[in-house]
Enzyme design. Structure first.
Site, PDB file in Angstrom:
ATOM      1  N   GLY A 102       0.836  -1.200   0.000  1.00  0.00           N
ATOM      2  CA  GLY A 102       0.000   0.000   0.000  1.00  0.00           C
ATOM      3  C   GLY A 102       0.864   1.241   0.000  1.00  0.00           C
ATOM      4  N   LEU A 150      -1.004   7.528   2.239  1.00  0.00           N
ATOM      5  CA  LEU A 150      -0.231   8.405   3.123  1.00  0.00           C
ATOM      6  C   LEU A 150       0.711   7.612   4.011  1.00  0.00           C
ATOM      7  CD1 LEU A 150      -2.608  11.161   4.449  1.00  0.00           C
ATOM      8  CD2 LEU A 150      -0.700  11.370   2.880  1.00  0.00           C
ATOM      9  N   SER A 158     -17.228  17.383   2.612  1.00  0.00           N
ATOM     10  CA  SER A 158     -16.357  17.598   3.770  1.00  0.00           C
ATOM     11  C   SER A 158     -17.097  18.087   4.998  1.00  0.00           C
ATOM     12  CB  SER A 158     -15.278  18.622   3.423  1.00  0.00           C
ATOM     13  OG  SER A 158     -14.615  19.001   4.606  1.00  0.00           O
ATOM     14  N   ARG A 167     -18.624  13.344  14.554  1.00  0.00           N
ATOM     15  CA  ARG A 167     -19.306  12.691  13.444  1.00  0.00           C
ATOM     16  C   ARG A 167     -20.337  11.659  13.881  1.00  0.00           C
ATOM     17  NH1 ARG A 167     -13.960  11.966   9.589  1.00  0.00           N
ATOM     18  NH2 ARG A 167     -13.868  14.168   9.038  1.00  0.00           N
ATOM     19  N   GLU A 219      -4.651   3.586   8.403  1.00  0.00           N
ATOM     20  CA  GLU A 219      -6.008   3.119   8.689  1.00  0.00           C
ATOM     21  C   GLU A 219      -6.043   1.598   8.862  1.00  0.00           C
ATOM     22  OE1 GLU A 219      -8.972   4.404   5.850  1.00  0.00           O
ATOM     23  OE2 GLU A 219     -10.604   3.421   6.929  1.00  0.00           O
ATOM     24  N   LEU A 269      -5.509  11.911   8.391  1.00  0.00           N
ATOM     25  CA  LEU A 269      -4.292  12.303   7.676  1.00  0.00           C
ATOM     26  C   LEU A 269      -3.144  12.414   8.662  1.00  0.00           C
ATOM     27  CD1 LEU A 269      -5.838  15.044   5.350  1.00  0.00           C
ATOM     28  CD2 LEU A 269      -5.350  12.667   4.811  1.00  0.00           C
TER      29      LEU A 269
END
Lengths: 236, 248, 658
Positions: free
Chosen positions: C61, C64, C305, C351, C446, C462
């Protein structure tokens, strides 16, 4: 195009961008010449004496520093080199592009063949350039070397011009050539300035495009005024 | 709505390809173009036909993996990515031509999938700022004028989809290359490598077999991220600068 | 394929798993929390620069976490091999993160600090994350911004030339750095460029369009991987001294999610089957602001977003039967439900809380749009207050994206949004060094169970991916590599031969089943089950049902899937078949995990465990632990290992955003 052993800097010096810059500079040199040439042509409206005097005077500009016809020859050499380099770069880039785009039959779809937004002038650069090259040869043989002489040869440049342009097909051939020049300049002026880095913003883009239209129109019309003036009998 | 698709089918790089016609019925105008292809592929699979291979991933217009030429235009009639194109952009009964990007440096892998590895190699030739991890000064050590930061950002939004190459009549990747050069060369952090970067990237661009730019602007007209045309002039200026300075 | 030993009626938490020994994070140092990372860096053994070239690392992978780690390890001098399934590392789904990245810079002078970021993250994660890890994350956040700015990431700036910040859900300070709505893209491209620089320097060998299908263990150590070249179909083996998985999250188990189409769990799941513990699989994040589903052909959901909640106000009509055009509904008939329910945080609650509130008003029949599954996110006030141009400058690209997808103009009519699966906090279990319980197998980003606990705060993904990749892994993996190079292994090793055979026979099974249903049809059905029973609200009964439905569907899949073509070509259905097969197994484990965790915390909301006013009710006495699951065999019950969570610095409290 580049060989394996070159450093990136040397490859960059031989790159498509460098070739384009070469085309731009040589193109602008030729444009400068065209402007001077057009200015001279317009003297035909001031009469034979003025025109012939001007044509003659071209040969002794710069004297006594330069020999007789010295500057003219310098101009001729610069122009010839420019033409050769311009054509060389054009051919090299054209050949590259033909391979890069994946052959002449690129997309099967017949739609959007004209592209999305490109100008008509941009389509004419390559064949337009060839037409202009052929025309220049014909033109030199006609009015400079006095080899081809439609309407009759003459010692006086003024007379040669007037003799030639009284014939409709001579005017027609010049007209076609000048339209090709106009289209070439429309895209060429824009492209040269962009290649040299002038396209710095949307506003700059509008200005360069406007300038390119003006240059193309002025040169085309400016060069066509004498032939039509003669054909229509305004200049005798 | 019902549509007819003419799709480029090519089993692999070695085999000749051709256009094949498929009808797709009951297409919803809210479907994305790729979802319409999904529906067709489901049907083809059940019928025992090889489904159409096409590249895609994020389906939100940012990863840059998708991209096909639709009716002769890269990414189709709207200036967006293929995944963000919806069937409402087409008329009922439309005949839609779908082809892969075409350029010598983008060989077809299968059907609509091409190899864009050339882009990575252009980045390898200088599309970075050499800053080993951990060696950075404080983020506020170097202020960047907002206008430069904004222009750099505009250039940096390139998603490397390759539409610029597919649209360019010269098969040039100048917009892609210029976007990266502009992004990095505008920032103070990019200055030390400014000229070697542009020289290296342009040299690699040519090495990959891309054509030269003729400033026609088809690239910017199809670019889904609206990379500004002036990036190319910026690259040109920096390349000429590098030649004058005689770097390396 | 699977022979069930449990009948539906008896599926309850205790009959589907067995409990094993607790698991401990042995690498986290003790002492004052602000010194722990320094202590660990000091105690980790180093590798002499001259020896690094002889040590190799495989990286699966290149998002980031992967690209940043590969670049950094390459710079350090290790031999790195990287693999990604996309055609270039620059396409990893980190690219889609929009809002920003947190850092405790306190450039705003608004009371922020490393400690506050630490506190906010632990609290936001509903006290199910490790204190030591989160504190380290907050410490490193500061360095990340420096690194990225130096790389040329064009963060938003103010007229003075300094970096701009904005605030994000769940916090009351402005610590989020952003690059318009494309922060993930810009950070990923920064890491990608650093990676490409190392590829050019030949310290990293990149393999694009390659997918990891199996992990190779030799003498209990992770020593290699089996990958498939997705263009030629060739099954290859690659070996190294250590293997790092940076393969992202598993939201696509829901079929519809905001993840890219290709995101999958296969790398971590294959490692799980080889012994790596999988922690907190049921902790999934449902993002409140996504574009609602329009039809059954839909292939993915698009996130809007969270930053939109800074200026957008969420509302529904007060009465469900009010079907007027939203612009015609007067203020007194609107219910700004977040502002009503959570007066102090309003539209900026975390969230999980926002998502559940949306679900609640839709369940009450007050949802809007054709499906009734949607609420308005209204910018009329912001446009009135700031002007259209200011709103456009802030959110222009998001508005354009919305208009593109829906065909509606959000400047004129309110957006319609609905929650969607977005991020998975669960993942492979790792210790403080990011090493799994398999020696030599590291997991970053992740893909690991990470630092977010039961809910991730906005702009923290991030931060975590880059913290892991740039700063943590490169300072911990050396402790393991110091023992290397290990004995050379090649493809003839029995472990490699066996792994390759397993991969080939699985592929063969897909290609020869020749059933009647496509891979996608199975995937969609699995997604429906997961969303219905293991989504925003979970219940004992629903989870039991889900487990039994998943088992049936998995059986049907292996008996009836239809994959055409051959292995020796680009075969996208074959790729998907392998991923979906692993999603079945993961989905089942997620339901088991959700079933066993009889409490609500963060994104995991159990209907049986709520406060009188419907908020998530934790049960710290019984569930203040990480659930690390061990694979026990295809038909065996998974084994639960508990890692107790100890809070020395932050007092366990019921979260309140009122």
């Amino acid at each position: 195009m580049a060989t394996v052993s070159l450093t990136p800097a040397k490859k960059a010096a031989r790159s498509t961008v460098a070739l384009k810059a070469l085309m731009a500079v040589t193109g602008l040199i030729m444009l400068g010449y065209l402007i001077a040439h057009m200015y001279g042509n317009l003297k035909v409206f001031s009469g034979r004496a003025s025109f012939d005097n001007y044509a003659h005077h071209l040969r002794d500009i710069g004297e006594p520093v330069l020999p007789h016809t010295g500057l003219l020859w310098i101009i001729r050499v610069v122009l010839l080199v420019s033409v050769i380099l311009h054509a060389y770069a054009a051919i090299a880039l054209w050949r590259r592009a033909r391979v890069a785009r994946g052959g002449t039959k690129r997309y099967v779809s017949p739609k959007a063949r004209r592209g999305v937004q490109r100008s008509y002038a941009s389509f004419t650069m390559r064949w337009g350039g060839v037409i202009i090259a052929l025309f220049v040869i014909y033109h030199l043989l006609h009015l400079t070397a006095n080899v081809i002489a439609p309407g009759g040869a003459a010692g006086s440049p003024y007379q040669r011009v007037v003799n030639g342009f009284q014939i409709w097909w001579v005017v027609l051939s010049y007209t076609i050539a000048m339209i090709a020049v106009g289209l070439h300049l429309r895209h060429g002026t824009w492209s040269a300035l962009t290649t040299l880095g002038a396209n710095t913003s949307a506003a700059a883009r509008r200005r360069i495009n406007a300038l390119a239209y003006v240059v193309a129109a002025v040169i085309t019309i400016g060069f066509l005024l004498p032939p039509f003036g003669i054909l229509l009998g305004l200049v005798k | 709505m019902n549509i007819t698709l003419r799709v480029w089918r090519q089993p692999n790089a070695e085999t000749e390809g051709r256009m094949v016609t498929y009808g797709v019925e009951n297409v919803s105008e809210h479907m994305s173009f790729l979802e319409m292809l999904d529906v067709l592929n489901e049907r083809l699979t059940l019928e025992g036909d090889d489904p159409i291979a096409f590249d895609h991933d994020c389906r939100e217009g940012i990863c840059g993996q998708c991209g096909v030429v639709i009716d002769g235009q890269p990414h189709g009639p709207l200036q967006t990515t293929t995944c963000q194109l919806h069937m409402r952009s087409f008329a009922d009964g439309a005949v839609i031509d779908v082809e892969p990007w075409r350029a010598e440096p983008f060989p077809v892998i299968k059907d609509l999938v091409v190899d864009r590895g050339a882009f990575d190699r252009i980045i390898q030739a200088g599309g970075y700022i050499s800053v080993p991890t951990g060696s950075a000064p404080d983020a506020h050590a170097t202020p960047v004028p907002k206008t430069d930061a904004d222009m750099a950002f505009d250039a940096a939004t390139c998603i490397a989809c390759g539409a610029c190459v597919a649209a360019c009549p010269n098969g040039s990747a100048m917009l892609f290359t210029a976007a990266k050069v502009t992004h990095l060369n505008l920032l103070p952090q990019g200055q030390p490598e400014r000229y070697s970067r542009v020289a290296g990237m342009v040299a690699q661009h040519d090495e990959e077999g891309f054509g030269g730019c003729t400033n026609i602007g088809e690239c910017t007209a199809v670019c889904p991220k609206g990379i500004p045309f002036e990036t190319i002039s910026f690259l040109n200026r920096d390349l000429l600068g590098s030649l004058i300075k005689g770097n390396r | 394929m699977t022979e069930d030993n449990v009948v539906v009626d008896s599926i309850d938490a205790d009959s589907v798993y067995v409990e094993g020994d607790p698991v401990m994070d042995t690498k986290a140092p003790g002492g004052p929390i602000e010194q722990r990372w320094d202590k660990r860096r000091f105690s980790a053994r180093l590798v002499n620069p001259a020896n690094r070239r002889k040590l190799s690392v495989i990286m699966i992978g290149t998002g980031l976490a992967g690209a940043s780690a590969a670049a950094t390890l390459g710079e350090a001098g290790y031999s790195v091999k990287t693999f990604c399934y996309q055609d270039t590392p620059r396409r990893a789904h980190s690219i889609a993160a929009q809002g920003g990245i947190n850092a405790a810079k306190n450039y705003r002078n608004d009371g922020d600090s490393i400690y506050r970021l630490f506190y906010d993250t632990v609290k936001g994660g509903d006290f199910r994350a490790r204190e030591s890890n989160v504190y380290r994350l907050a410490q490193i956040s500061v360095e990340i911004i420096d690194q990225c700015v130096a790389q040329g990431v064009p963060f938003a700036r103010e007229y003075g030339g300094l970096l701009d910040n904005r605030s994000f859900g769940g916090v009351q300070v402005s610590r989020t750095f952003y690059a318009r709505g494309q922060t993930g893209q810009q950070l990923l491209i920064g890491a990608y460029q650093a990676l490409e620089r190392q590829i050019a320097a030949k310290t990293v060998e990149m393999h694009t369009r390659h997918e990891m299908l199996e992990l190779i263990l030799v003498d209990g150590r992770a020593r290699g991987v089996v990958v498939r070249d997705m263009v030629t179909g060739e099954i290859e083996t690659h070996f190294a001294d250590a293997v790092v998985l940076a393969s992202g999250g598993y939201s696509n188990v829901f079929f519809l999610s905001t993840n890219a189409m290709g995101c999958n769990v296969t790398a971590t799941w294959r490692a799980h089957r080889k012994g790596a513990y999988f922690a907190n699989p049921c902790f999934t994040q449902i993002h409140p602001t996504c574009i609602p589903v329009t039809g059954d052909y839909q292939s993915k959901l698009t996130l809007m977003s969270e930053s939109l909640r800074n200026d957008g106000r969420m509302w529904v009509p007060k009465r469900g039967e009010d079907k007027r055009d939203p612009r015609d509904i007067p203020e007194e008939d609107r219910d700004y439900f977040l502002e009503r329910m959570y007066p102090s945080f309003g539209n900026l609650v975390p969230r999980d809380i926002a998502s559940r509130a949306v679900k609640k008003v839709c369940d009450e029949g007050r949802g809007v749009g054709p499906s009734g599954l949607g609420v308005y996110l209204d910018f009329a006030d912001a446009i009135k207050r700031l002007g259209k141009r200011a709103v456009e400058a802030k959110y222009g690209n998001l508005f354009d994206m919305y208009a593109q997808i829906t065909g509606e103009n959000p400047y004129e009519t309110p957006m319609r949004i609905y929650p969607a699966v977005h991020y998975t906090m669960g993942g492979a279990w790792v210790d403080y060094d990011l090493e799994s319980n398999i020696p030599g197998l590291y997991v970053t980003g992740e893909a690991n169970f990470s630092d977010h606990g039961a809910n991730r705060l906005g702009a923290s993904a991030l931060m975590q991916g880059l913290a892991d990749g740039y700063f943590i892994l490169p300072n911990t993996i050396n402790d393991y590599l110091a023992d290397g190079p290990f004995d050379k292994v090649d493809a003839s090793h029995p472990a490699a031969v066996e792994a390759v055979e397993a991969v080939k026979s699985r592929i063969d099974k897909f290609l020869t089943t020749n059933g009647t249903r496509t891979v996608d049809s199975f995937h969609k059905e699995l997604g429906h089950i997961m969303w219905e029973y293991c989504g925003m609200e979970r219940s004992e009964e629903g989870l039991r049902k889900a487990i039994s439905l998943i088992r049936d569907l998995k059986r049907a899949f292996w008996a009836d899937v239809k994959v055409l073509g051959t292995n020796e070509e680009l075969n996208q259905a074959l790729e998907r078949a392998g991923r979906v097969a692993d999603f079945f197994e993961l989905g089942e484990l997620m339901c088991i995990d959700a079933l066993h965790r009889r409490e609500s915390c963060g994104g995991h909301f159990r209907a049986e465990s709520q406060t009188p006013d419907g908020e998530a009710l934790r049960n710290d006495d019984e569930f203040a632990y990480v659930a690390a699951w061990e694979f026990a065999g295809d038909n065996a019950k998974p084994i639960l290992h508990k890692e107790p969570l100890v809070y020395e610095y932050i007092e366990l409290k019921q979260r309140s955003y009122k």
